[in-house]
Design an enzyme around this catalytic site. Structure first.
Site, mmCIF file in Angstrom:
data_model
loop_
_atom_site.group_PDB
_atom_site.id
_atom_site.type_symbol
_atom_site.label_atom_id
_atom_site.label_comp_id
_atom_site.label_asym_id
_atom_site.label_seq_id
_atom_site.Cartn_x
_atom_site.Cartn_y
_atom_site.Cartn_z
ATOM 1 N N ASP A 173 -20.284 -9.627 -16.637
ATOM 2 C CA ASP A 173 -21.710 -9.514 -16.367
ATOM 3 C C ASP A 173 -22.347 -10.871 -16.701
ATOM 4 O OD1 ASP A 173 -23.956 -6.949 -16.506
ATOM 5 O OD2 ASP A 173 -24.498 -8.731 -17.638
ATOM 6 N N ASP A 185 -18.135 2.428 -20.293
ATOM 7 C CA ASP A 185 -18.945 3.443 -20.972
ATOM 8 C C ASP A 185 -20.436 3.193 -20.866
ATOM 9 O OD1 ASP A 185 -19.000 1.098 -22.712
ATOM 10 O OD2 ASP A 185 -19.956 2.416 -24.172
ATOM 11 N N LYS A 214 -20.048 -8.683 -11.676
ATOM 12 C CA LYS A 214 -21.489 -8.634 -11.371
ATOM 13 C C LYS A 214 -21.964 -10.074 -11.313
ATOM 14 C CE LYS A 214 -23.025 -4.636 -13.966
ATOM 15 N NZ LYS A 214 -23.896 -4.183 -15.072
ATOM 16 N N PHE A 225 -25.690 -0.541 -13.354
ATOM 17 C CA PHE A 225 -24.892 -0.198 -14.529
ATOM 18 C C PHE A 225 -23.898 0.872 -14.112
ATOM 19 C CE2 PHE A 225 -23.622 1.088 -18.724
ATOM 20 C CZ PHE A 225 -23.585 -0.138 -19.385
ATOM 21 N N VAL A 226 -22.627 0.584 -14.338
ATOM 22 C CA VAL A 226 -21.573 1.495 -13.877
ATOM 23 C C VAL A 226 -20.764 2.043 -15.050
ATOM 24 C CG1 VAL A 226 -21.385 0.333 -11.643
ATOM 25 C CG2 VAL A 226 -19.911 -0.378 -13.541
ATOM 26 N N ARG A 247 -15.862 7.100 -20.379
ATOM 27 C CA ARG A 247 -14.710 6.201 -20.195
ATOM 28 C C ARG A 247 -13.548 6.877 -19.479
ATOM 29 N NH1 ARG A 247 -15.672 1.543 -23.222
ATOM 30 N NH2 ARG A 247 -16.714 1.821 -25.223
ATOM 31 N N LYS A 293 -13.284 -1.808 -25.586
ATOM 32 C CA LYS A 293 -12.460 -0.721 -25.112
ATOM 33 C C LYS A 293 -12.453 -0.655 -23.583
ATOM 34 C CE LYS A 293 -14.180 1.999 -28.972
ATOM 35 N NZ LYS A 293 -15.127 3.112 -29.268
ATOM 36 N N GLY A 294 -13.431 -1.329 -22.962
ATOM 37 C CA GLY A 294 -13.676 -1.158 -21.528
ATOM 38 C C GLY A 294 -12.483 -1.392 -20.619
HETATM 39 P P1 IMP Z 1 -20.738 -9.864 -20.483
HETATM 40 O O1 IMP Z 1 -20.393 -10.423 -21.814
HETATM 41 O O2 IMP Z 1 -22.219 -9.749 -20.287
HETATM 42 O O3 IMP Z 1 -20.058 -10.571 -19.337
HETATM 43 O O4 IMP Z 1 -20.301 -8.367 -20.456
HETATM 44 C C1 IMP Z 1 -19.015 -7.936 -20.460
HETATM 45 C C2 IMP Z 1 -18.974 -6.584 -21.130
HETATM 46 O O5 IMP Z 1 -20.197 -5.876 -20.987
HETATM 47 C C3 IMP Z 1 -17.945 -5.707 -20.479
HETATM 48 O O6 IMP Z 1 -16.719 -5.863 -21.129
HETATM 49 C C4 IMP Z 1 -18.531 -4.322 -20.663
HETATM 50 O O7 IMP Z 1 -18.097 -3.786 -21.885
HETATM 51 C C5 IMP Z 1 -20.011 -4.514 -20.742
HETATM 52 N N1 IMP Z 1 -20.710 -4.170 -19.485
HETATM 53 C C6 IMP Z 1 -21.384 -5.002 -18.664
HETATM 54 N N2 IMP Z 1 -21.899 -4.368 -17.606
HETATM 55 C C7 IMP Z 1 -21.520 -3.076 -17.743
HETATM 56 C C8 IMP Z 1 -21.713 -1.890 -16.923
HETATM 57 O O8 IMP Z 1 -22.322 -1.875 -15.841
HETATM 58 N N3 IMP Z 1 -21.170 -0.754 -17.415
HETATM 59 C C9 IMP Z 1 -20.464 -0.690 -18.579
HETATM 60 N N4 IMP Z 1 -20.251 -1.772 -19.359
HETATM 61 C C10 IMP Z 1 -20.769 -2.947 -18.935
HETATM 62 MG MG MG Z 2 -19.660 -1.000 -23.529
#
Ligand code: IMP
Ligand code: MG
Length: 168
Positions: free
Chosen positions: A98, A154, A126, A147-148, A160, A39-40
């Site tokens: 991330d 969220d 990040k 963490f944001v 959100r 949903k982000g």
């Molecule tokens: P990744 O798979 O680790 O690259 O993470 C991507 C997903 O992690 C994003 O679509 C977010 O939903 C979640 N995410 C990563 N860091 C944060 C944060 O600081 N705040 C909120 N959601 C995060």
């Molecule tokens: Mg999330």
């Protein structure tokens, strides 16, 4: 006290610039497919496509791999595409990258579905947290390991709807 990282004005400006870059880069395409990751990325996708002048098909997928603030490294598709990406130029849109697992997983998935090209657009990167290499083609802001929340993102499904981005 709450720590605002990016206010509405900064977000609007950078999202507009990103949309304009995409419009220039794809000006020769007849259509592109913009895929937001739920949903982000719902808010970012919505604002981004308003700034893209190339004819765009818009779709969403949902991927889950997070428990609280930690990725478990195994993304799972919980909502599939409803538009065919076969032979299409795709832009995959996420609120934040991330570890990179989510985008890496989806890039491979879209290629397996026959996408012609797949590029990535993220609001926040990040970089220091990356565990798998992923090419980020369009990025609004780079951030440190914090963490944001807000602007679609969220913590335990909350925050959100905040129109700016703040530290949790
Ligand atoms: P990744 O798979 O680790 O690259 O993470 C991507 C997903 O992690 C994003 O679509 C977010 O939903 C979640 N995410 C990563 N860091 C944060 C944060 O600081 N705040 C909120 N959601 C995060
Ligand atoms: Mg999330």
């Amino acid at each position: 006290m709450e720590k605002i990282l990016f206010n509405e004005f900064e977000i609007r400006n950078n999202v507009k610039q990103l949309g304009e870059m995409i419009s220039t880069d794809y000006k020769l395409s007849d259509t592109i497919v913009v895929i937001g990751i739920l949903k982000g990325a719902f808010m970012f996708t919505s604002d981004l496509v308003k700034n893209i002048s190339v004819p765009s098909l818009i779709d969403f997928v949902e991927v889950k791999s997070y428990k609280g603030t930690e990725s478990n490294g195994k993304p799972e598709l919980t909502k599939d595409l409803t538009i065919s990406v076969q032979g299409k130029d795709v832009i995959l849109v996420d609120g934040i990258i991330d570890t990179g697992y989510t985008l890496d997983f989806l890039i491979k998935y879209l290629r397996s579905k026959g996408a012609n090209t797949v590029k990535t657009a993220v609001l926040l990167d990040k970089k220091c947290k990356r565990k798998v290499p992923v090419k980020v083609n369009y990025c609004c802001f780079e951030i440190e390991d914090k963490f944001v929340v807000g602007y679609g993102m969220d913590y335990l499904q909350l925050y959100r709807n905040i129109p700016y981005i703040k530290e949790l």
